[in-house]
Design a protein around this motif. Structure first.
Motif, mmCIF file in Angstrom:
data_model
loop_
_atom_site.group_PDB
_atom_site.id
_atom_site.type_symbol
_atom_site.label_atom_id
_atom_site.label_comp_id
_atom_site.label_asym_id
_atom_site.label_seq_id
_atom_site.Cartn_x
_atom_site.Cartn_y
_atom_site.Cartn_z
ATOM 1 N N VAL A 120 5.459 -3.959 -9.973
ATOM 2 C CA VAL A 120 5.440 -3.556 -8.559
ATOM 3 C C VAL A 120 6.818 -3.065 -8.126
ATOM 4 O O VAL A 120 6.943 -2.055 -7.418
ATOM 5 C CB VAL A 120 4.985 -4.747 -7.680
ATOM 6 N N ARG A 121 7.861 -3.756 -8.564
ATOM 7 C CA ARG A 121 9.222 -3.364 -8.168
ATOM 8 C C ARG A 121 9.657 -2.049 -8.814
ATOM 9 O O ARG A 121 10.606 -1.412 -8.330
ATOM 10 C CB ARG A 121 10.203 -4.475 -8.554
ATOM 11 N N SER A 122 9.003 -1.660 -9.916
ATOM 12 C CA SER A 122 9.388 -0.412 -10.586
ATOM 13 C C SER A 122 8.794 0.825 -9.914
ATOM 14 O O SER A 122 9.170 1.952 -10.253
ATOM 15 C CB SER A 122 8.951 -0.457 -12.053
ATOM 16 N N ILE A 123 7.870 0.618 -8.976
ATOM 17 C CA ILE A 123 7.292 1.768 -8.271
ATOM 18 C C ILE A 123 8.341 2.361 -7.329
ATOM 19 O O ILE A 123 9.034 1.624 -6.614
ATOM 20 C CB ILE A 123 6.044 1.328 -7.471
ATOM 21 N N ALA A 124 8.457 3.657 -7.322
ATOM 22 C CA ALA A 124 9.477 4.331 -6.514
ATOM 23 C C ALA A 124 9.280 4.033 -5.023
ATOM 24 O O ALA A 124 8.133 4.059 -4.538
ATOM 25 C CB ALA A 124 9.422 5.833 -6.760
ATOM 26 N N PRO A 125 10.358 3.730 -4.285
ATOM 27 C CA PRO A 125 10.231 3.444 -2.844
ATOM 28 C C PRO A 125 9.555 4.582 -2.075
ATOM 29 O O PRO A 125 8.863 4.335 -1.080
ATOM 30 C CB PRO A 125 11.687 3.253 -2.395
ATOM 31 N N SER A 126 9.757 5.818 -2.535
ATOM 32 C CA SER A 126 9.161 6.957 -1.833
ATOM 33 C C SER A 126 7.623 6.879 -1.849
ATOM 34 O O SER A 126 6.963 7.367 -0.922
ATOM 35 C CB SER A 126 9.630 8.268 -2.460
ATOM 36 N N VAL A 127 7.079 6.259 -2.880
ATOM 37 C CA VAL A 127 5.619 6.118 -2.955
ATOM 38 C C VAL A 127 5.135 5.207 -1.833
ATOM 39 O O VAL A 127 4.146 5.500 -1.143
ATOM 40 C CB VAL A 127 5.211 5.563 -4.329
ATOM 41 N N PHE A 128 5.853 4.082 -1.633
ATOM 42 C CA PHE A 128 5.467 3.162 -0.554
ATOM 43 C C PHE A 128 5.657 3.826 0.819
ATOM 44 O O PHE A 128 4.841 3.653 1.723
ATOM 45 C CB PHE A 128 6.301 1.883 -0.632
ATOM 46 N N GLU A 129 6.758 4.570 0.963
ATOM 47 C CA GLU A 129 7.013 5.244 2.247
ATOM 48 C C GLU A 129 5.927 6.261 2.557
ATOM 49 O O GLU A 129 5.473 6.385 3.702
ATOM 50 C CB GLU A 129 8.384 5.922 2.193
ATOM 51 N N THR A 130 5.495 6.982 1.540
ATOM 52 C CA THR A 130 4.426 7.969 1.749
ATOM 53 C C THR A 130 3.121 7.272 2.149
ATOM 54 O O THR A 130 2.413 7.722 3.066
ATOM 55 C CB THR A 130 4.198 8.784 0.468
ATOM 56 N N ALA A 131 2.820 6.158 1.452
ATOM 57 C CA ALA A 131 1.584 5.419 1.769
ATOM 58 C C ALA A 131 1.632 4.886 3.191
ATOM 59 O O ALA A 131 0.632 4.929 3.923
ATOM 60 C CB ALA A 131 1.394 4.279 0.769
ATOM 61 N N ARG A 132 2.800 4.364 3.585
ATOM 62 C CA ARG A 132 2.929 3.860 4.959
ATOM 63 C C ARG A 132 2.867 5.005 5.961
ATOM 64 O O ARG A 132 2.313 4.872 7.056
ATOM 65 C CB ARG A 132 4.242 3.095 5.118
ATOM 66 N N GLY A 133 3.444 6.173 5.588
ATOM 67 C CA GLY A 133 3.417 7.325 6.485
ATOM 68 C C GLY A 133 2.008 7.782 6.797
ATOM 69 O O GLY A 133 1.711 8.212 7.917
ATOM 70 N N TYR A 134 1.133 7.685 5.790
ATOM 71 C CA TYR A 134 -0.270 8.064 6.001
ATOM 72 C C TYR A 134 -1.100 6.912 6.547
ATOM 73 O O TYR A 134 -2.313 7.036 6.705
ATOM 74 C CB TYR A 134 -0.880 8.561 4.694
ATOM 75 N N ARG A 135 -0.425 5.781 6.815
ATOM 76 C CA ARG A 135 -1.079 4.600 7.398
ATOM 77 C C ARG A 135 -2.283 4.144 6.565
ATOM 78 O O ARG A 135 -3.369 3.841 7.092
ATOM 79 C CB ARG A 135 -1.507 4.880 8.838
ATOM 80 N N ILE B 58 -3.055 -1.386 -2.058
ATOM 81 C CA ILE B 58 -2.917 -2.203 -3.273
ATOM 82 C C ILE B 58 -3.809 -1.664 -4.388
ATOM 83 O O ILE B 58 -3.390 -1.537 -5.544
ATOM 84 C CB ILE B 58 -3.247 -3.677 -2.959
ATOM 85 N N ARG B 59 -5.060 -1.322 -4.018
ATOM 86 C CA ARG B 59 -6.011 -0.864 -5.041
ATOM 87 C C ARG B 59 -5.656 0.508 -5.589
ATOM 88 O O ARG B 59 -5.785 0.758 -6.787
ATOM 89 C CB ARG B 59 -7.432 -0.831 -4.458
ATOM 90 N N ARG B 60 -5.225 1.425 -4.709
ATOM 91 C CA ARG B 60 -5.042 2.814 -5.116
ATOM 92 C C ARG B 60 -3.598 3.180 -5.474
ATOM 93 O O ARG B 60 -3.370 4.198 -6.134
ATOM 94 C CB ARG B 60 -5.508 3.740 -3.982
ATOM 95 N N VAL B 61 -2.642 2.387 -5.012
ATOM 96 C CA VAL B 61 -1.239 2.753 -5.237
ATOM 97 C C VAL B 61 -0.518 1.692 -6.073
ATOM 98 O O VAL B 61 0.067 2.012 -7.122
ATOM 99 C CB VAL B 61 -0.501 2.931 -3.887
ATOM 100 N N VAL B 62 -0.551 0.448 -5.609
ATOM 101 C CA VAL B 62 0.274 -0.589 -6.232
ATOM 102 C C VAL B 62 -0.253 -0.967 -7.623
ATOM 103 O O VAL B 62 0.501 -0.957 -8.612
ATOM 104 C CB VAL B 62 0.348 -1.837 -5.328
ATOM 105 N N LEU B 63 -1.535 -1.300 -7.706
ATOM 106 C CA LEU B 63 -2.081 -1.722 -9.002
ATOM 107 C C LEU B 63 -1.985 -0.612 -10.062
ATOM 108 O O LEU B 63 -1.550 -0.889 -11.189
ATOM 109 C CB LEU B 63 -3.521 -2.196 -8.841
#
Length: 270
Positions: A146-161, A168-173
């Motif tokens: 989980v920590r190896s995932i690029a922060p930009s991926v989380f920011e994009t997911a949060r940006g699209y709400r 978790i199912r589509r991005v993190v796992l």
């Protein structure tokens, strides 16, 4: 330099020919052995056949690997649950990091007599011990994945709400899947070791109990047979898991190949 790749079946065959050759060599070299400590391979195999013919083998396998799969499934559930939570919440990870470092360095084997004394000699303590051995590699690799995932991926997911569950199912796992697969592969083999050890204390059935009893009665051919059987089953589990992992994570290799082609194309264009 271009590296030749093989399919999963060809890879298994390439890896299997040497052990098969060594077993054949062992069979021939030990054929005339009269040593009680180093019996011939034919004698060892005959003890396994006798074990199976008595019907005890199937009961022992059912008991041992029933515990093993129950503990492994529980370890995957707990390891992924806590691993995702710790990986997604950095502050929780910082608080728990010293405790995780402490407990993961403890050899699980030292807990065997304690757990047997506290929980008794039934099936539950053995499942618990195998679970303890399996959960750490899954938990720690899930956190790292989980920590190896690029922060930009989380920011994009949060940006699209994107909702947390869907995230978790589509991005993190999927992002942590390669590292999680490594942890489960380690747990598969570590669990087999603990399966045998846990049945050497306060047990009346199981493969580990059979090996211990055979050794104590100086029936070394039977002890060798039980040990080899566990090794063969462990190898088979690993092969099956690698085949499943190869199929499930095929997309990671496709992404790596695409990235390599892009880098080669960019290098040639300069």
């Amino acid at each position: 330099m271009k590296t030749k790749t093989y399919g999963p079946v060809a890879t298994v065959l390439l890896q299997a020919w040497l052990p098969i050759a060594l077993v054949a060599l062992w069979f021939v070299a030990s054929a005339a052995s009269t040593s009680a400590f180093w019996p011939s391979l034919a004698t060892i195999l005959q003890t396994v056949v006798d074990w199976a013919a008595s019907g005890q083998l199937w009961g022992d396998l059912l008991f041992s690997f029933g515990n093993y799969f129950a503990a492994l499934a529980l370890a995957i559930l707990v390891g992924l649950g806590f691993g995702l939570a710790i990986g997604l919440l950095p502050y929780v990870g910082e608080v728990l990091s010293p405790y995780l470092d402490f407990f993961r360095t403890l050899p699980i084997v030292v807990f065997v007599p304690i757990v047997i004394l506290v929980l008794g000699v039934g099936r539950g303590p053995k499942v618990f011990l195998i679970f303890l051995a399996c959960v750490w590699p899954i938990l720690l690799n899930c956190i790292e994945g989980v920590r190896s995932i690029a922060p930009s991926v989380f920011e994009t997911a949060r940006g699209y709400r994107i909702p947390l569950g869907l995230r978790i199912r589509r991005v993190v796992l999927p992002g942590a899947a390669p590292q999680i697969a490594v942890g489960i592969r380690l747990a598969v083999t570590i669990g087999l070791v603990m399966l045998v050890v846990s049945e050497m204390y306060g047990s009346t059935e199981g493969v580990g109990y059979f090996i211990l009893q055979s050794g104590q009665r100086f029936q070394l051919a039977a002890a060798w047979g039980g040990t080899l059987l566990v090794g063969v089953i462990g190898w088979a589990f690993t092969v099956v898991y690698v085949l499943i992992e190869h199929r499930v994570l095929a997309w990671t290799r496709e992404d790596a190949d695409a990235s390599r082609r892009v880098r080669i194309s960019e290098r040639r264009s300069k």
